[in-house]
Design a protein around this motif. Sequence first.
Motif, PDB file in Angstrom:
ATOM      1  N   PRO A 123       0.603 -10.948 -56.947  1.00 27.72           N
ATOM      2  CA  PRO A 123      -0.688 -10.818 -57.619  1.00 27.72           C
ATOM      3  C   PRO A 123      -0.648 -10.927 -59.137  1.00 27.72           C
ATOM      4  N   LEU A 124       0.551 -10.947 -59.741  1.00 29.34           N
ATOM      5  CA  LEU A 124       0.612 -11.079 -61.203  1.00 29.34           C
ATOM      6  C   LEU A 124       0.738 -12.551 -61.608  1.00 29.34           C
ATOM      7  N   HIS A 125       0.495 -13.429 -60.658  1.00 26.33           N
ATOM      8  CA  HIS A 125       0.725 -14.863 -60.890  1.00 26.33           C
ATOM      9  C   HIS A 125      -0.190 -15.608 -59.918  1.00 26.33           C
ATOM     10  N   PRO A 335      -3.783  -3.257 -51.608  1.00 23.88           N
ATOM     11  CA  PRO A 335      -2.612  -2.401 -51.893  1.00 23.88           C
ATOM     12  C   PRO A 335      -1.480  -3.133 -52.608  1.00 23.88           C
ATOM     13  N   ARG A 336      -1.346  -4.448 -52.362  1.00 17.51           N
ATOM     14  CA  ARG A 336      -0.293  -5.198 -53.056  1.00 17.51           C
ATOM     15  C   ARG A 336      -0.585  -5.255 -54.555  1.00 17.51           C
ATOM     16  N   MET A 337      -1.890  -5.331 -54.869  1.00 14.81           N
ATOM     17  CA  MET A 337      -2.283  -5.346 -56.278  1.00 14.81           C
ATOM     18  C   MET A 337      -1.951  -4.023 -56.951  1.00 14.81           C
ATOM     19  N   LEU A 338      -2.295  -2.949 -56.259  1.00 16.99           N
ATOM     20  CA  LEU A 338      -2.085  -1.628 -56.850  1.00 16.99           C
ATOM     21  C   LEU A 338      -0.595  -1.426 -57.151  1.00 16.99           C
ATOM     22  N   GLN A 339       0.239  -1.784 -56.199  1.00 17.50           N
ATOM     23  CA  GLN A 339       1.673  -1.602 -56.407  1.00 17.50           C
ATOM     24  C   GLN A 339       2.171  -2.466 -57.574  1.00 17.50           C
ATOM     25  N   ALA A 340       1.697  -3.705 -57.613  1.00 22.34           N
ATOM     26  CA  ALA A 340       2.134  -4.611 -58.693  1.00 22.34           C
ATOM     27  C   ALA A 340       1.664  -4.090 -60.055  1.00 22.34           C
ATOM     28  N   GLN A 341       0.440  -3.561 -60.117  1.00 19.87           N
ATOM     29  CA  GLN A 341      -0.071  -3.045 -61.397  1.00 19.87           C
ATOM     30  C   GLN A 341       0.690  -1.792 -61.819  1.00 19.87           C
ATOM     31  N   ARG A 342       0.982  -0.931 -60.834  1.00 18.41           N
ATOM     32  CA  ARG A 342       1.775   0.282 -61.167  1.00 18.41           C
ATOM     33  C   ARG A 342       3.123  -0.116 -61.769  1.00 18.41           C
ATOM     34  N   ASN A 343       3.787  -1.068 -61.122  1.00 21.25           N
ATOM     35  CA  ASN A 343       5.104  -1.485 -61.631  1.00 21.25           C
ATOM     36  C   ASN A 343       4.985  -2.075 -63.021  1.00 21.25           C
ATOM     37  N   ILE A 358       1.868  -0.738 -81.698  1.00 13.12           N
ATOM     38  CA  ILE A 358       0.981  -0.753 -80.519  1.00 13.12           C
ATOM     39  C   ILE A 358      -0.150   0.256 -80.715  1.00 13.12           C
ATOM     40  N   ALA A 359      -1.369  -0.287 -80.734  1.00 10.97           N
ATOM     41  CA  ALA A 359      -2.549   0.535 -81.006  1.00 10.97           C
ATOM     42  C   ALA A 359      -3.133   1.113 -79.731  1.00 10.97           C
ATOM     43  N   CYS A 360      -3.073   0.361 -78.643  1.00 14.16           N
ATOM     44  CA  CYS A 360      -3.708   0.816 -77.404  1.00 14.16           C
ATOM     45  C   CYS A 360      -3.081   0.083 -76.232  1.00 14.16           C
ATOM     46  N   TRP A 361      -3.275   0.667 -75.045  1.00 12.56           N
ATOM     47  CA  TRP A 361      -2.846   0.016 -73.806  1.00 12.56           C
ATOM     48  C   TRP A 361      -4.080  -0.511 -73.087  1.00 12.56           C
ATOM     49  N   GLY A 362      -3.959  -1.723 -72.556  1.00 10.68           N
ATOM     50  CA  GLY A 362      -5.052  -2.301 -71.792  1.00 10.68           C
ATOM     51  C   GLY A 362      -4.611  -2.612 -70.375  1.00 10.68           C
ATOM     52  N   PHE A 363      -5.579  -2.780 -69.504  1.00  6.01           N
ATOM     53  CA  PHE A 363      -5.280  -3.169 -68.117  1.00  6.01           C
ATOM     54  C   PHE A 363      -6.507  -3.880 -67.569  1.00  6.01           C
ATOM     55  N   PHE A 364      -6.371  -4.524 -66.440  1.00  7.50           N
ATOM     56  CA  PHE A 364      -7.461  -5.140 -65.674  1.00  7.50           C
ATOM     57  C   PHE A 364      -8.484  -5.906 -66.535  1.00  7.50           C
ATOM     58  N   ASN A 365      -8.049  -7.007 -67.139  1.00 11.84           N
ATOM     59  CA  ASN A 365      -8.991  -7.854 -67.872  1.00 11.84           C
ATOM     60  C   ASN A 365     -10.020  -8.463 -66.924  1.00 11.84           C
ATOM     61  N   GLU A 366     -11.286  -8.211 -67.203  1.00 17.09           N
ATOM     62  CA  GLU A 366     -12.414  -8.819 -66.465  1.00 17.09           C
ATOM     63  C   GLU A 366     -12.243  -8.690 -64.951  1.00 17.09           C
ATOM     64  N   CYS A 367     -11.968  -7.474 -64.492  1.00 16.50           N
ATOM     65  CA  CYS A 367     -11.868  -7.274 -63.031  1.00 16.50           C
ATOM     66  C   CYS A 367     -13.126  -6.582 -62.529  1.00 16.50           C
ATOM     67  N   PRO A 372     -17.995   0.327 -57.002  1.00 16.19           N
ATOM     68  CA  PRO A 372     -17.587   1.688 -56.629  1.00 16.19           C
ATOM     69  C   PRO A 372     -16.284   1.679 -55.831  1.00 16.19           C
ATOM     70  N   ALA A 373     -16.048   0.630 -55.042  1.00 10.84           N
ATOM     71  CA  ALA A 373     -14.809   0.575 -54.244  1.00 10.84           C
ATOM     72  C   ALA A 373     -13.573   0.481 -55.139  1.00 10.84           C
ATOM     73  N   ALA A 374     -13.755  -0.115 -56.328  1.00 11.53           N
ATOM     74  CA  ALA A 374     -12.601  -0.271 -57.232  1.00 11.53           C
ATOM     75  C   ALA A 374     -12.368   0.971 -58.097  1.00 11.53           C
ATOM     76  N   ARG A 375     -13.318   1.879 -58.093  1.00 12.52           N
ATOM     77  CA  ARG A 375     -13.249   3.051 -58.989  1.00 12.52           C
ATOM     78  C   ARG A 375     -11.942   3.864 -58.826  1.00 12.52           C
ATOM     79  N   PRO A 376     -11.531   4.195 -57.595  1.00 13.05           N
ATOM     80  CA  PRO A 376     -10.293   4.973 -57.474  1.00 13.05           C
ATOM     81  C   PRO A 376      -9.079   4.243 -58.046  1.00 13.05           C
ATOM     82  N   ILE A 377      -9.109   2.928 -57.996  1.00  9.88           N
ATOM     83  CA  ILE A 377      -7.959   2.172 -58.528  1.00  9.88           C
ATOM     84  C   ILE A 377      -7.966   2.227 -60.059  1.00  9.88           C
TER      85      ILE A 377
END
Length: 555
Positions: A123-125, A335-343, A358-367, A372-377
């Motif tokens: 999922p990172l590619h 779940p494959r995404m979650l694991q890949a993002q955690r790593n 480094i000023a800030c950490w970012g994640f999930f560009n334009e996801c 609501p289903a994505a909220r827990p992630i």
Amino acid sequence: MSHYGVLKLDGIWDFAFCEDDSKVPGIFPAKAAVPGCFDTTPELWSRRGVGYYRKPLELSRDRRYRLIIEGVAHNAKVYLDGNLLREHHGAFTPIEVDLPPGLDGMHELVISADNRFAGLDRPLHMTHFDWYSYGGIIRPVSLISWKDALITNIFADTRQWKSGDVVLNLDYLSSDEVKELPLKLLLDGDEIHGSQVPSQAARCQVTFTIPKPKPWSPEEPNLYRLGIELGDDFREVNLGLREIRTDGSQILLNDKPISIRGVNRHESHVEFGFALPHQSHINDIQLMKKLNCNFVRISHYPPSKAFLDLCDQLGMLVWVEATSWGYDEKATADPRMLQAQRNCITEMIGWNSHHPCIACWGFFNECASESPAARPIYEELVGLIRRLDPTRPVTFASNRIYCEEQNSPATIQDIMFDLVDWISINIYPGWYSGELDNCAEKLAGLAKEFKSRKLDNKPVIISEIGAGGIVGFEHYTPIRWSLEYQCELLENTMEYIRTEPLFNGVCVWQFCDIRTSEYRWADRPRNYNNKGILDEYRRPKPAFRKVQEIFRREW
Ligand code: ADA
């Protein structure tokens, strides 16, 4: 950052290209550069498959070894003497491999770099990303040899920058034979701390004070060289005293409100792919300085250590984000995404957090930040980032906000803004829809909506805005893709952002043109994302001067 006993393995390696990874080749008929991208070479231009890189290693039985491969695009397998030691997914974070103990004499290291796509299994590619996914060993490789101790992670908390009190956290490995390890800290060469730490603890915390502290900022990048001697290991890192935090609607650097004058930069070059030479990093930072920038957002994956070291030294605040791009709800929740993002997040923060730039950490560009289903992630990933680094703000770039459409009011569909420290918006008024002459008006509609929804109680930045401009395409009226259109759109939108108090700044999309995915040929002339204010060789377009002039104004 240097270890005692580091052998740099960069250079020319034996190379073989295969269509698949069913077996390690017996013959390596070619040569390849490490770092390098095999698919930017004339022979393998744009090929997808597996590049096998081979290098002999000389080992000694009385040492231990850790191999550090700073980046392999996109799936790696690491073999020693034909035995698989490690697999890794994700091009932009390091692979650390401990070699089996007791080896002596000559051995054969083979690293495979697989740039094929495999949907959500990798999922990172993915094919829909808006950049070209080059393949190869894209960042340096080194072999560290050690005996008593190996420092594995360094994290300096400098939030007490005013008093010069630093809290240093160290992670380390040690040999079973030693009970205690001597720890010595050196500041610009002078010893400032000496103690013993228990060897099996694998982690320790030390506090020390820097006399007459000089804070770090982009304008005055005061740095200290922090040397750490633990047992027989030694590392040196940049130490900068600074704190970045938010307070109400302000972003504060060392207690002073700042406005972000930034660009988005891909670590990509038309000739070198992802494997930029140091010269190219320096040139890019100098160009950002010429633009009057104080900030760069690294879109959309962690940058190389060389670039961050230079941002520490030359003074540039950096947004570092985990690899991601436009995952829909289904992909975000996989779940494959979650694991890949955690790593990816864990490796990104562990490896980079000591950099003062480094000023800030970012994640999930334009996801799927409207879902609501994505909220827990989202919650889990923000929680993970904060646990790994409680000292820096967290953000993500959202495009679940609309203001561009003709005759419709601005709408905000994002439901994750409460989770982060500042809100970052990617928006393209006057480009994907709307017109050049009403793009500022559209942004005004958006600002109004933010205020009426009471979303103005934390900082808001425009993390992307821009327009395509094709070099050589000039037109007496500004029409789409012309250099005039790009210039005027940036003038109209940036000037509005500069003067609207809601916004704490902007990152122009983007620093330079980049080659994009082979699957995005229809909406990307030349198969490039052409919104750079420089072209892919870093030659300025008229928009460069325009942005330079706007960033010179008061922000
Ligand atoms: C998005 C995305 C960028 C780029 C940009 C564009 O905002 O985050 O990577 O694709 O759009 O050029 O449209």
